[in-house]
Scaffold this active site. Structure first.
Site, PDB file in Angstrom:
ATOM      1  N   HIS A   1      20.172 105.663 -18.718  1.00 61.39           N
ATOM      2  CA  HIS A   1      21.135 104.701 -17.310  1.00 61.39           C
ATOM      3  C   HIS A   1      21.463 106.491 -17.049  1.00 61.39           C
ATOM      4  O   HIS A   1      21.176 107.429 -17.374  1.00 61.39           O
ATOM      5  CB  HIS A   1      22.864 104.426 -17.464  1.00 61.39           C
ATOM      6  CG  HIS A   1      23.471 104.335 -16.856  1.00 61.39           C
ATOM      7  ND1 HIS A   1      23.960 104.992 -16.288  1.00 61.39           N
ATOM      8  CD2 HIS A   1      23.847 103.350 -16.488  1.00 61.39           C
ATOM      9  CE1 HIS A   1      25.164 104.957 -15.351  1.00 61.39           C
ATOM     10  NE2 HIS A   1      25.210 103.550 -15.655  1.00 61.39           N
TER      11      HIS A   1
ATOM     12  N   ASP B   1      23.663 106.610 -26.696  1.00 63.53           N
ATOM     13  CA  ASP B   1      24.432 105.617 -25.376  1.00 63.53           C
ATOM     14  C   ASP B   1      24.608 105.087 -25.577  1.00 63.53           C
ATOM     15  O   ASP B   1      23.709 104.300 -25.840  1.00 63.53           O
ATOM     16  CB  ASP B   1      23.754 106.589 -23.970  1.00 63.53           C
ATOM     17  CG  ASP B   1      24.725 105.374 -22.942  1.00 63.53           C
ATOM     18  OD1 ASP B   1      25.425 105.361 -23.402  1.00 63.53           O
ATOM     19  OD2 ASP B   1      24.238 106.106 -21.518  1.00 63.53           O
TER      20      ASP B   1
ATOM     21  N   GLN C   1      26.605 100.219 -23.427  1.00 63.77           N
ATOM     22  CA  GLN C   1      25.921  98.895 -24.419  1.00 63.77           C
ATOM     23  C   GLN C   1      25.777  98.250 -25.383  1.00 63.77           C
ATOM     24  O   GLN C   1      25.334  97.589 -26.071  1.00 63.77           O
ATOM     25  CB  GLN C   1      24.371  98.579 -23.700  1.00 63.77           C
ATOM     26  CG  GLN C   1      24.364  98.880 -21.793  1.00 63.77           C
ATOM     27  CD  GLN C   1      25.376  98.009 -20.951  1.00 63.77           C
ATOM     28  OE1 GLN C   1      26.250  96.592 -21.289  1.00 63.77           O
ATOM     29  NE2 GLN C   1      25.898  98.041 -19.924  1.00 63.77           N
TER      30      GLN C   1
ATOM     31  N   LYS D   1      33.608  98.245 -20.981  1.00 63.04           N
ATOM     32  CA  LYS D   1      32.112  97.341 -21.908  1.00 63.04           C
ATOM     33  C   LYS D   1      32.538  96.808 -22.447  1.00 63.04           C
ATOM     34  O   LYS D   1      31.593  95.947 -23.044  1.00 63.04           O
ATOM     35  CB  LYS D   1      31.496  98.096 -21.227  1.00 63.04           C
ATOM     36  CG  LYS D   1      30.799  99.328 -19.915  1.00 63.04           C
ATOM     37  CD  LYS D   1      29.606  99.221 -20.174  1.00 63.04           C
ATOM     38  CE  LYS D   1      29.067 100.311 -19.177  1.00 63.04           C
ATOM     39  NZ  LYS D   1      28.999  99.689 -18.062  1.00 63.04           N
TER      40      LYS D   1
ATOM     41  N   CYS E   1      21.987 101.535 -11.206  1.00 66.49           N
ATOM     42  CA  CYS E   1      21.762 102.395 -12.149  1.00 66.49           C
ATOM     43  C   CYS E   1      20.933 103.329 -12.945  1.00 66.49           C
ATOM     44  O   CYS E   1      20.478 104.429 -13.953  1.00 66.49           O
ATOM     45  CB  CYS E   1      23.314 103.211 -12.897  1.00 66.49           C
ATOM     46  SG  CYS E   1      24.681 103.126 -11.268  1.00 66.49           S
TER      47      CYS E   1
HETATM   48  C1  PLP Z   1      23.568 102.519 -20.597  1.00 61.54           C
HETATM   49  C2  PLP Z   1      24.938 102.808 -19.878  1.00 61.54           C
HETATM   50  N1  PLP Z   1      25.163 104.125 -20.194  1.00 61.54           N
HETATM   51  C3  PLP Z   1      26.240 105.157 -19.453  1.00 61.54           C
HETATM   52  C4  PLP Z   1      26.516 104.258 -18.479  1.00 61.54           C
HETATM   53  C5  PLP Z   1      28.144 104.517 -17.652  1.00 61.54           C
HETATM   54  O1  PLP Z   1      29.293 104.227 -17.995  1.00 61.54           O
HETATM   55  P1  PLP Z   1      30.517 104.134 -17.743  1.00 61.54           P
HETATM   56  O2  PLP Z   1      30.395 104.296 -16.110  1.00 61.54           O
HETATM   57  O3  PLP Z   1      31.594 103.372 -17.797  1.00 61.54           O
HETATM   58  O4  PLP Z   1      30.917 105.728 -18.036  1.00 61.54           O
HETATM   59  C6  PLP Z   1      26.218 102.679 -18.011  1.00 61.54           C
HETATM   60  C7  PLP Z   1      27.851 101.644 -17.396  1.00 61.54           C
HETATM   61  O5  PLP Z   1      27.020 100.892 -16.579  1.00 61.54           O
HETATM   62  C8  PLP Z   1      25.469 102.152 -19.061  1.00 61.54           C
HETATM   63  O6  PLP Z   1      25.116 101.050 -18.656  1.00 61.54           O
END
Ligand code: PLP
Length: 416
Positions: free
Chosen positions: A133, A210, A213, A236, A374
């Site tokens: 992401h 990270d 998910q 999430k 993203c």
């Molecule tokens: C794999 C992953 N990492 C990071 C993020 C960023 O999360 P946030 O926007 O809640 O900070 C997301 C959000 O879609 C994500 O799917």
């Protein structure tokens, strides 16, 4: 199978019951029952989470860590109780290894800044993967630019699986950190992070996962994974926006400098010198998202009450069903066909832009995400400008997947 099915579930998981906990799911959208298939972007909230947030404002709200009066102490106790719940959720060794942040993005930026300042120099390398992401790309890119370090990328195959031989070959004495997603939000791939962490550790390289998910769909045990950092967002995993966590091994956190300066993160301040608070406060400058984090505690309680393992297994069955039901439709191409997947079905339809797919599905009351999610490098690698993405949570049903399949057939008819 063409007709809408009644809501059914394996005997072990009463999804009809679960859905009653999520008031939003009984809404009508454009005259149709809402079919919410965008939980990877943000999950819906159970009533108990909303109640917890409202309760704190109605009966227990004050700033935390400051007041000597009863209300502030009560708010502090509730807030700190969440830290212990998160510790148990992740099976961290100590509650002070749990740092509260606003979400995964802030978590990764915190590590990039605080770890980077302490441990990265010119010529060093940070290793990420091709399926990250943007939140797990851009902070490292910014850090590398600042430090004169190099960002390197683990490649993936056409199915959306990381190439582990290439990963092993990329690790070297200049690699200062590996940062990799637990589950890809664009493809649903579950990465073999435990194996990857063990490989990096053989060379003494720390690993950030990270888990934005990961936590909503898997049981995560940071001691078993042996990861050095694990980031996730509350929203999430059925908690309010503004809640989030960065777990870090104490040995690392203690060596790192603060992320931001301000109130609550200090021990003493003079104009000549400031000394910092211990963990985790050193990384929690300013008033935190008190009510949101208390909502995160309620979300953890909720997941425990419904049985996380059963919920995750049910989600897995939904994904298998969706793959079997939608994959074979003529003109549909599934994007992301890794052997190990969770929760996400990304697809394209020949000759139809994903935004048009999303718009027509919306007419049927079906909410899916359309775009690059993203994760632009993933789209570039797989040669698509964008995809439509259905993502599932344990409150979804087979009937909703049937509705999605029917609506996809409609899209194909419209564009034939
Ligand atoms: C794999 C992953 N990492 C990071 C993020 C960023 O999360 P946030 O926007 O809640 O900070 C997301 C959000 O879609 C994500 O799917």
């Amino acid at each position: 199978m063409t007709a809408m099915q009644p809501i059914t579930a394996p005997q072990t998981f009463d999804v009809a019951r679960i859905r009653q906990d999520f008031p939003i799911l009984s809404q009508l959208v454009r005259g149709k029952r809402l079919v919410f298939l965008d939980s990877a972007a943000s999950a819906q909230k159970p009533r108990s989470v909303m109640d917890a947030e409202r309760d704190i404002y109605e009966a227990g709200y004050a700033n935390v860590h400051r007041g000597v009066y009863w209300l502030s102490q009560r708010a502090t106790d509730e807030f700190e109780a969440v830290r212990e719940k998160v510790r148990q959720l992740l099976n961290a060794r100590e509650a002070r290894e749990i740092v509260f942040v606003r979400g995964a993005t802030e978590a990764i930026n915190l590590i990039a800044q605080s770890f980077g300042r302490a441990f990265l120099s010119s010529g060093d390398e940070v290793l990420i993967s091709h399926m990250e992401h943007h939140s797990n790309i851009v902070p490292w890119q910014m850090l590398c630019e600042e430090k004169g370090a190099k960002l390197r990328v683990i490649p993936m195959n056409d199915a959306g699986e990381l190439l582990l031989d290439e990963y092993n070959a990329l690790l070297n004495e200049r690699t200062k950190l590996v940062a990799v997603g637990h589950i890809s939000n664009a493809l649903g791939t579950i990465n073999p992070v435990k194996e990857m962490i063990a490989t990096a550790h053989k060379q003494g390289i720390p690993v950030l996962i990270d888990g934005a998910q990961g936590v909503p769909h898997l049981t995560v045990d940071v001691q078993d994974l042996d990861c050095d950092f694990y980031a996730f967002s509350g929203h999430k995993m059925f908690a309010p926006t503004g809640s989030g966590v960065i777990y870090g091994k104490r040995e690392w956190l203690e060596q790192m400098t603060p992320f931001q300066g301000g109130g609550d993160m200090i021990r003493t301040v003079t104009f000549e010198k400031t000394t910092y608070a211990g963990l985790p406060n050193k990384f929690e400058a300013g008033t935190p998202a008190i009510a949101s984090q208390i909502g995160l505690g309620a979300a953890i309680d909720y997941l425990n009450s419904i049985g996380r393992e059963r919920a995750f297994q049910y989600e897995h069955e939904l994904l298998s069903y969706a793959t079997e039901r939608i994959g074979p439709i003529d003109g549909v191409r599934l994007i992301g066909t890794a052997r190990e997947k969770a929760s996400v079905l990304s697809f394209t339809i020949d000759g139809v832009h994903p935004h048009d797919i999303g718009t027509i599905l919306d007419q049927e009351g079906i909410a899916v995400r359309a775009g690059h999610h993203c994760a632009q490098p993933v789209m570039q690698r797989l040669g698509v400008p964008a995809t439509a993405r259905a993502s599932f949570a344990f409150y979804n049903t087979r009937a909703e997947i049937d509705a999605l399949a029917l609506a996809i057939e409609k899209v194909i008819e419209v564009f034939a």
